[in-house]
Scaffold this motif. Structure first.
Motif, PDB file in Angstrom:
ATOM      1  N   ALA A 191       0.835  -1.207   0.000  1.00  0.00           N
ATOM      2  CA  ALA A 191       0.000   0.000   0.000  1.00  0.00           C
ATOM      3  C   ALA A 191       0.868   1.255   0.000  1.00  0.00           C
ATOM      4  O   ALA A 191       0.598   2.217  -0.737  1.00  0.00           O
ATOM      5  CB  ALA A 191      -0.925  -0.007   1.219  1.00  0.00           C
ATOM      6  N   ILE A 192       1.925   1.240   0.805  1.00  0.00           N
ATOM      7  CA  ILE A 192       2.829   2.390   0.863  1.00  0.00           C
ATOM      8  C   ILE A 192       3.526   2.590  -0.480  1.00  0.00           C
ATOM      9  O   ILE A 192       3.641   3.721  -0.978  1.00  0.00           O
ATOM     10  CB  ILE A 192       3.868   2.209   1.994  1.00  0.00           C
ATOM     11  N   PHE A 193       3.970   1.492  -1.084  1.00  0.00           N
ATOM     12  CA  PHE A 193       4.642   1.596  -2.383  1.00  0.00           C
ATOM     13  C   PHE A 193       3.718   2.215  -3.427  1.00  0.00           C
ATOM     14  O   PHE A 193       4.123   3.095  -4.201  1.00  0.00           O
ATOM     15  CB  PHE A 193       5.098   0.203  -2.845  1.00  0.00           C
ATOM     16  N   ILE A 194       2.485   1.747  -3.462  1.00  0.00           N
ATOM     17  CA  ILE A 194       1.523   2.257  -4.452  1.00  0.00           C
ATOM     18  C   ILE A 194       1.217   3.728  -4.195  1.00  0.00           C
ATOM     19  O   ILE A 194       1.183   4.552  -5.124  1.00  0.00           O
ATOM     20  CB  ILE A 194       0.228   1.417  -4.417  1.00  0.00           C
ATOM     21  N   LEU A 195       1.009   4.072  -2.932  1.00  0.00           N
ATOM     22  CA  LEU A 195       0.681   5.457  -2.591  1.00  0.00           C
ATOM     23  C   LEU A 195       1.856   6.399  -2.863  1.00  0.00           C
ATOM     24  O   LEU A 195       1.662   7.533  -3.317  1.00  0.00           O
ATOM     25  CB  LEU A 195       0.263   5.545  -1.121  1.00  0.00           C
ATOM     26  N   VAL A 196       3.072   5.934  -2.601  1.00  0.00           N
ATOM     27  CA  VAL A 196       4.246   6.763  -2.901  1.00  0.00           C
ATOM     28  C   VAL A 196       4.368   6.976  -4.409  1.00  0.00           C
ATOM     29  O   VAL A 196       4.669   8.086  -4.873  1.00  0.00           O
ATOM     30  CB  VAL A 196       5.535   6.117  -2.340  1.00  0.00           C
ATOM     31  N   ALA A 197       4.117   5.915  -5.179  1.00  0.00           N
ATOM     32  CA  ALA A 197       4.169   6.044  -6.638  1.00  0.00           C
ATOM     33  C   ALA A 197       3.134   7.054  -7.128  1.00  0.00           C
ATOM     34  O   ALA A 197       3.433   7.911  -7.979  1.00  0.00           O
ATOM     35  CB  ALA A 197       3.935   4.683  -7.290  1.00  0.00           C
ATOM     36  N   LEU A 198       1.926   6.978  -6.591  1.00  0.00           N
ATOM     37  CA  LEU A 198       0.873   7.930  -6.971  1.00  0.00           C
ATOM     38  C   LEU A 198       1.246   9.349  -6.558  1.00  0.00           C
ATOM     39  O   LEU A 198       0.991  10.315  -7.285  1.00  0.00           O
ATOM     40  CB  LEU A 198      -0.456   7.527  -6.325  1.00  0.00           C
ATOM     41  N   ARG A 199       1.859   9.481  -5.386  1.00  0.00           N
ATOM     42  CA  ARG A 199       2.270  10.810  -4.926  1.00  0.00           C
ATOM     43  C   ARG A 199       3.325  11.410  -5.837  1.00  0.00           C
ATOM     44  O   ARG A 199       3.278  12.600  -6.172  1.00  0.00           O
ATOM     45  CB  ARG A 199       2.809  10.723  -3.493  1.00  0.00           C
ATOM     46  N   GLU A 200       4.273  10.586  -6.260  1.00  0.00           N
ATOM     47  CA  GLU A 200       5.330  11.091  -7.140  1.00  0.00           C
ATOM     48  C   GLU A 200       4.764  11.500  -8.497  1.00  0.00           C
ATOM     49  O   GLU A 200       5.189  12.502  -9.083  1.00  0.00           O
ATOM     50  CB  GLU A 200       6.423  10.035  -7.319  1.00  0.00           C
ATOM     51  N   ILE A 201       3.810  10.724  -8.999  1.00  0.00           N
ATOM     52  CA  ILE A 201       3.178  11.077 -10.274  1.00  0.00           C
ATOM     53  C   ILE A 201       2.431  12.398 -10.140  1.00  0.00           C
ATOM     54  O   ILE A 201       2.524  13.280 -11.002  1.00  0.00           O
ATOM     55  CB  ILE A 201       2.226   9.955 -10.727  1.00  0.00           C
ATOM     56  N   THR A 202       1.697  12.541  -9.046  1.00  0.00           N
ATOM     57  CA  THR A 202       0.955  13.781  -8.811  1.00  0.00           C
ATOM     58  C   THR A 202       1.902  14.955  -8.619  1.00  0.00           C
ATOM     59  O   THR A 202       1.675  16.050  -9.147  1.00  0.00           O
ATOM     60  CB  THR A 202       0.056  13.637  -7.569  1.00  0.00           C
ATOM     61  N   PHE A 203       2.978  14.716  -7.880  1.00  0.00           N
ATOM     62  CA  PHE A 203       3.924  15.796  -7.597  1.00  0.00           C
ATOM     63  C   PHE A 203       4.667  16.241  -8.853  1.00  0.00           C
ATOM     64  O   PHE A 203       5.190  17.356  -8.905  1.00  0.00           O
ATOM     65  CB  PHE A 203       4.925  15.351  -6.527  1.00  0.00           C
ATOM     66  N   SER A 204       4.711  15.362  -9.868  1.00  0.00           N
ATOM     67  CA  SER A 204       5.374  15.739 -11.120  1.00  0.00           C
ATOM     68  C   SER A 204       4.630  16.862 -11.834  1.00  0.00           C
ATOM     69  O   SER A 204       5.180  17.503 -12.737  1.00  0.00           O
ATOM     70  CB  SER A 204       5.498  14.522 -12.045  1.00  0.00           C
ATOM     71  N   LEU A 205       3.391  17.121 -11.423  1.00  0.00           N
ATOM     72  CA  LEU A 205       2.627  18.231 -11.995  1.00  0.00           C
ATOM     73  C   LEU A 205       3.037  19.573 -11.399  1.00  0.00           C
ATOM     74  O   LEU A 205       2.802  20.621 -12.004  1.00  0.00           O
ATOM     75  CB  LEU A 205       1.127  18.024 -11.756  1.00  0.00           C
ATOM     76  N   GLU A 206       3.640  19.537 -10.212  1.00  0.00           N
ATOM     77  CA  GLU A 206       3.907  20.788  -9.513  1.00  0.00           C
ATOM     78  C   GLU A 206       4.868  21.688 -10.282  1.00  0.00           C
ATOM     79  O   GLU A 206       4.593  22.870 -10.500  1.00  0.00           O
ATOM     80  CB  GLU A 206       4.474  20.514  -8.116  1.00  0.00           C
ATOM     81  N   ASN A 207       5.998  21.127 -10.713  1.00  0.00           N
ATOM     82  CA  ASN A 207       7.009  21.963 -11.364  1.00  0.00           C
ATOM     83  C   ASN A 207       6.525  22.579 -12.672  1.00  0.00           C
ATOM     84  O   ASN A 207       6.672  23.793 -12.872  1.00  0.00           O
ATOM     85  CB  ASN A 207       8.290  21.160 -11.579  1.00  0.00           C
ATOM     86  N   PRO A 208       5.942  21.802 -13.601  1.00  0.00           N
ATOM     87  CA  PRO A 208       5.452  22.445 -14.829  1.00  0.00           C
ATOM     88  C   PRO A 208       4.316  23.428 -14.575  1.00  0.00           C
ATOM     89  O   PRO A 208       4.205  24.437 -15.278  1.00  0.00           O
ATOM     90  CB  PRO A 208       4.996  21.270 -15.700  1.00  0.00           C
ATOM     91  N   ALA A 209       3.482  23.148 -13.568  1.00  0.00           N
ATOM     92  CA  ALA A 209       2.406  24.091 -13.244  1.00  0.00           C
ATOM     93  C   ALA A 209       2.987  25.390 -12.697  1.00  0.00           C
ATOM     94  O   ALA A 209       2.537  26.490 -13.045  1.00  0.00           O
ATOM     95  CB  ALA A 209       1.440  23.470 -12.238  1.00  0.00           C
ATOM     96  N   GLN A 210       4.007  25.273 -11.846  1.00  0.00           N
ATOM     97  CA  GLN A 210       4.680  26.467 -11.337  1.00  0.00           C
ATOM     98  C   GLN A 210       5.341  27.245 -12.468  1.00  0.00           C
ATOM     99  O   GLN A 210       5.239  28.478 -12.539  1.00  0.00           O
ATOM    100  CB  GLN A 210       5.729  26.075 -10.298  1.00  0.00           C
ATOM    101  N   THR A 211       6.024  26.514 -13.340  1.00  0.00           N
ATOM    102  CA  THR A 211       6.695  27.160 -14.468  1.00  0.00           C
ATOM    103  C   THR A 211       5.695  27.890 -15.353  1.00  0.00           C
ATOM    104  O   THR A 211       5.982  28.965 -15.889  1.00  0.00           O
ATOM    105  CB  THR A 211       7.451  26.105 -15.296  1.00  0.00           C
ATOM    106  N   ARG A 212       4.519  27.314 -15.480  1.00  0.00           N
ATOM    107  CA  ARG A 212       3.477  27.918 -16.315  1.00  0.00           C
ATOM    108  C   ARG A 212       2.951  29.222 -15.714  1.00  0.00           C
ATOM    109  O   ARG A 212       2.722  30.199 -16.432  1.00  0.00           O
ATOM    110  CB  ARG A 212       2.335  26.910 -16.472  1.00  0.00           C
ATOM    111  N   ILE A 213       2.756  29.250 -14.403  1.00  0.00           N
ATOM    112  CA  ILE A 213       2.127  30.433 -13.807  1.00  0.00           C
ATOM    113  C   ILE A 213       3.123  31.515 -13.411  1.00  0.00           C
ATOM    114  O   ILE A 213       2.729  32.670 -13.228  1.00  0.00           O
ATOM    115  CB  ILE A 213       1.270  30.064 -12.575  1.00  0.00           C
ATOM    116  N   MET A 214       4.402  31.175 -13.301  1.00  0.00           N
ATOM    117  CA  MET A 214       5.368  32.178 -12.836  1.00  0.00           C
ATOM    118  C   MET A 214       5.374  33.451 -13.683  1.00  0.00           C
ATOM    119  O   MET A 214       5.382  34.560 -13.133  1.00  0.00           O
ATOM    120  CB  MET A 214       6.771  31.569 -12.746  1.00  0.00           C
ATOM    121  N   PRO A 215       5.366  33.356 -15.023  1.00  0.00           N
ATOM    122  CA  PRO A 215       5.333  34.596 -15.810  1.00  0.00           C
ATOM    123  C   PRO A 215       4.021  35.364 -15.674  1.00  0.00           C
ATOM    124  O   PRO A 215       3.924  36.511 -16.111  1.00  0.00           O
ATOM    125  CB  PRO A 215       5.516  34.095 -17.253  1.00  0.00           C
ATOM    126  N   MET A 216       3.007  34.724 -15.081  1.00  0.00           N
ATOM    127  CA  MET A 216       1.711  35.375 -14.914  1.00  0.00           C
ATOM    128  C   MET A 216       1.566  36.052 -13.552  1.00  0.00           C
ATOM    129  O   MET A 216       0.546  36.670 -13.272  1.00  0.00           O
ATOM    130  CB  MET A 216       0.578  34.346 -15.066  1.00  0.00           C
TER     131      MET A 216
END
Length: 423
Positions: free
Chosen positions: A102-127
């Motif tokens: 369960a921990i392995f699966i949840l960590v994998a899901l967290r990492e996939i979700t967290f991979s959205l943070e950087n491109p989303a930040q990069t997208r909004i920074m110029p705004m």
């Protein structure tokens, strides 16, 4: 408004970077504590790189095409917090293999979700701020992230000792929810506001600018991702300098097998405490910050190849020293020196990767180079885990040190590749 946006964004980045640095140490310590296997710790440590390789490019496209990138960032942080809460529930309600899976699966899901943070930040920074303030925003973000990592690495060990893994995870989940709450108050600037703003009499111009931006965001070119990606691969393969740098970056990342093994190293080889591990990580981050502060002056006095060869040679020596059992204060010193030996060449390598690619190809080629560079990390982490389980954690550092010397030799033979003035 612009200063308010800057403050909110940097504060959010600090809080989430703090939470992420704490999470990484907590979860690896927990997995090793429960399983007693360095291999399991290595697998957990590989999830970030696996998600970066597979989910990163998709997350970038998703962020680019999102009409509400701010909402995307907010929900990415909220889901991260929810997934950490699910981990806490799993620890309390499950046991044995069910708990670990369960921990392995949840960590994998967290990492996939967290991979959205950087491109989303990069997208909004110029705004968030006017065009001439974007570099200042990025600079503040870099400083806040480093300080947050330093603090997170420092307190994570103490959190484990004082409130335990679950208490630390509760604290960790709160940081993501707080980060999502803070960033929700930013106000995205209009295209005209980003250029410095206009008077109220220019409302028509503002409307026109917004429409033009919306039209650009929905233009057919945005759907040619596959074609652009293929062209990026072709460009990378055709240019010798870029190809060499990419291959070397990928090979040097094999040394990163030491990263998930630090937990095992402190537990088994040094027989030390979580607090000591936290201090070591703080020293490591201090070395990275110090490198970031001095790289400008160093790059003015030395060629890129000299910095890379010297830094990686220094790194290899430190890794070999860590094969031997020294007093704990010496290990802290090694942490500081490792931070320097890793960061100085890394900054230089990143600079080379950016400068040798022309503007029209830079975005896609740089993304491809990053993806290729991390492709060997999961495998190297697994090898490191097997070495640690079979021989001991200190042998991982011995192997990594020897490998680092091989990389130094390869770089020395191709040193002109790193001196961008020769390209």
């Amino acid at each position: 408004m612009k200063n308010r946006n800057l403050l909110l964004f940097v504060t959010n980045d600090f809080v989430t970077a703090l939470g992420n640095s704490i999470f990484t140490i907590l979860i690896m310590w927990y997995v090793y504590d429960v399983t007693g296997l360095a291999l399991a710790t290595a697998i957990i440590g590989s999830f970030t790189h696996i998600s970066r390789f597979f989910a990163g490019p998709v997350a970038g496209v998703f962020a680019d095409r999102s009409k509400k990138p701010l909402s995307l960032l907010i929900w990415a942080l909220r889901i991260n917090g929810i997934l950490v809460v699910c981990m806490i529930i799993s620890i309390y309600s499950l046991s044995g293999n069910g708990e670990i899976w369960a921990i392995f699966i949840l960590v994998a899901l967290r990492e996939i979700t967290f991979s959205l943070e950087n491109p989303a930040q990069t997208r909004i920074m110029p705004m968030l701020v006017p065009v001439d303030s974007v570099s200042r925003l990025i600079g503040y973000r870099s400083v806040s992230s480093n300080i947050a990592s330093l603090l997170g690495n420092s307190i994570s060990g103490f959190l484990i000792a004082v409130i335990g893994i679950t208490g630390g995870l509760i604290f960790n989940s709160v940081t993501f929810f707080i980060g999502a709450f803070i960033i929700s108050f930013v106000h995205l600037l209009t295209p005209v506001e980003r250029q410095g703003g206009l008077s109220n009499n220019h409302e028509a111009s503002v409307t026109k600018a917004i429409k033009e931006e919306q039209k650009e965001q929905t233009s057919p070119e945005r759907h040619s991702f596959k074609k652009d990606l293929i062209e990026g691969f072709k460009y990378l393969w055709k240019h010798e300098y870029i190809r060499k740098v990419t291959i070397i970056a990928s090979l040097v990342n094999i040394t990163s097998m030491i990263m998930p093994m630090f937990v095992v190293y402190f537990n088994e080889f040094l027989d030390s405490s979580p607090q000591a591990y936290g201090i070591f990580n703080a020293a490591l981050t201090m070395g990275s910050i110090l490198s970031g502060l001095v790289i400008g002056k160093i790059s003015q006095k030395f060629k890129n190849a000299t910095i890379v060869v010297g830094g990686w040679l220094f790194l290899g020596i430190i890794l070999l020293f860590m094969f031997v059992d020294f007093p704990i204060w010496v290990t802290y010193l090694f942490g500081l020196l490792l931070g320097i030996g890793v960061t100085l060449p890394s900054i230089t390598l990143d600079t080379v990767q950016i400068l040798i690619v022309p503007d029209e190809y830079r975005g896609r080629v740089h993304t491809i180079m990053q993806a290729i560079a991390v492709v060997l990390i999961p495998l190297s982490n697994l090898i490191g885990g097997l070495i640690a389980d079979g021989l001991g954690a200190n042998y991982v550092f011995l192997f990594a040190g020897i490998w680092q010397f091989i990389i130094v030799f390869i770089v020395f033979l191709n040193r002109n590749t790193f001196n961008t003035s020769n390209i």
